[in-house]
Design an enzyme around this catalytic site. Structure first.
Site: not given
Length: 430
Positions: A306, A364
């Site tokens: 991320h 995700d």
């Protein structure tokens, strides 16, 4: 907020710059007067080391894997609260009392219908239009229908616009979905909670009764909470930048939706799902792990790592649990995608390459599987993200409007083009 100073030496000249400290998190160097004092700008592509504003809404500690909404850990809100309670918290700064929550829920529920002429608006789109294209257009068009809530200098109008967008976003999202599959629109039903109402608008048909599954409703509500805000990300910064010009709130949120559409932002869960489908079965994971490690191979593991989190994404832990709950409820015991996801996660958490690079699974990684199991096509994943993030955008936009120090956004640049030169006629050009 206290202020110390730091000294910057530029061309043998010392410049004192204030250091500002927040309640938690890193301090910042105030460079707002740097150009006036030195004739120089700073250079920060992507603004990764630049604080663009002061905010009291969301705090992220990427190294520790912490996400707080108004000081409350995301884990606690997702476990014990509901989405509208989170909306109230983001908008007003505190968790609501029972009376405040009942009033807030009532006001949102009574704003869920959209103007009837909006239904005709959909007929202008091709049947195969992407739902995000439809959402950008429809949310922007709300300003053409609700003239009484576009004056940003009026606090009452700002509040009405905020309530309208939180309430109407599920209706518009469901309409975009129904239009894409050729089914009639389903109107909202006021005796249902926010998320159950959305599920019904998406999956009910006029020819039979539809009963909302409470496990799925709770799971989706939790997904909405996890996506409600995430500090100054690309789409939120877009909303603030658009709002800094004085644009009406509907236009600002439409701009945020457009930015969210990008595969590096809101479309990441769709990309992660496609990757799991490409891998197919757990026995092929070593092959793809090797491809991910090969610098000459264009393949990338989606759903890992991320931009901000350098630790395990706190939302991913909640999302993993939610995924298993949904698959159990739906009786999906042997889902090949989940088998690949779980095995891939375990390998990545232990593999020296991924540990060293801190490529932990993010939200995700699991959300795509969950939404697919619920019956949503991949084209709707980013729409659901936009629905959830709307309240964060509105809270950030409202905070910016009320900030007396806010100015129109105007980043500068390092110009590397041609220097000044004189125009020559066509006849003189070689």
């Amino acid at each position: 907020m206290s202020a110390n100073t730091s000294t910057l030496n530029v061309d043998n000249k010392s410049v004192d710059l204030a250091i500002k400290e927040g309640t938690i998190g890193p301090s910042v160097v105030d460079i707002s007067k740097l150009y006036g004092q030195t004739g120089m700008f700073t250079y920060d592509p992507g603004f990764t080391s630049t604080a663009s504003c002061e905010s009291k809404i969301t705090y992220i500690d990427g190294d520790a894997g912490v996400l707080l909404y108004r000081g409350y850990p995301i884990e606690q809100l997702a476990e014990h609260g509901d989405f509208l309670e989170t909306c109230y918290l983001l908008l007003y700064g505190e968790l609501p009392t029972a009376a405040q929550k009942a009033d807030f829920d009532y006001r949102v529920t009574r704003h869920t219908m959209v103007h009837d002429q909006m239904t005709r608006f959909f007929n202008g789109f091709r049947r195969d239009a992407h739902p995000m294209a439809v959402m950008v257009a429809c949310v922007g068009a709300l300003s053409a229908f609700y003239h009484d809530s576009t004056d940003i200098s009026d606090p009452q109008q700002r509040m009405i616009a905020s309530m309208r967008m939180i309430a109407k976003m599920p209706t518009l999202a469901a309409m975009a979905y129904k239009y894409s599959i050729g089914q009639p629109f389903v109107y909202p039903q006021n005796d249902l909670d926010y998320t159950s109402n959305f599920l019904r608008m998406c999956f009910a048909v006029p020819c039979e009764d539809y009963k909302v599954n409470p496990v799925l409703s709770r799971a989706l509500d939790r997904i909405f909470i996890l996506h409600a805000d995430h500090e100054q990300n690309a789409s939120t910064s877009t909303v603030r930048l658009a709002g800094s010009s004085g644009a009406n709130p509907f236009a600002c949120i439409a701009a945020g939706i457009a930015c969210l559409w990008g595969p590096a932002h809101g479309g990441a869960n769709e990309a992660a799902l496609k990757m799991l489908e490409e891998i197919g079965t757990p026995d092929r994971i070593p092959e793809y792990i090797a491809k991910a490690k090969d610098k000459n191979d264009p393949f990338r593991l989606m759903g890992f790592g991320h931009r901000v989190y350098k630790n395990y994404d706190p939302r991913a832990r909640i999302m993993q649990k939610t995924t298993h709950e949904v698959l159990r409820e739906l009786g999906i015991k042997d889902d090949p995608l989940l088998d690949v996801a779980v095995e891939l996660e375990q390998i990545a958490l232990k593999d020296e390459y991924f540990v060293e690079k801190k490529l932990y699974p993010n939200i995700d990684f699991y959300s795509g599987i969950t939404l697919k199991a619920m019956g949503f096509p991949t084209s709707m994943f980013t729409v659901l993200f936009a629905l959830a993030r709307t309240v964060g955008w509105i809270a950030q936009w409202s905070e910016m409007i009320e900030d007396p120090s806010q100015r129109i956004g105007r980043p500068r640049q390092l110009y590397v083009g041609a220097p000044k030169r004189d125009y020559v006629t066509v006849a003189q050009r070689g």
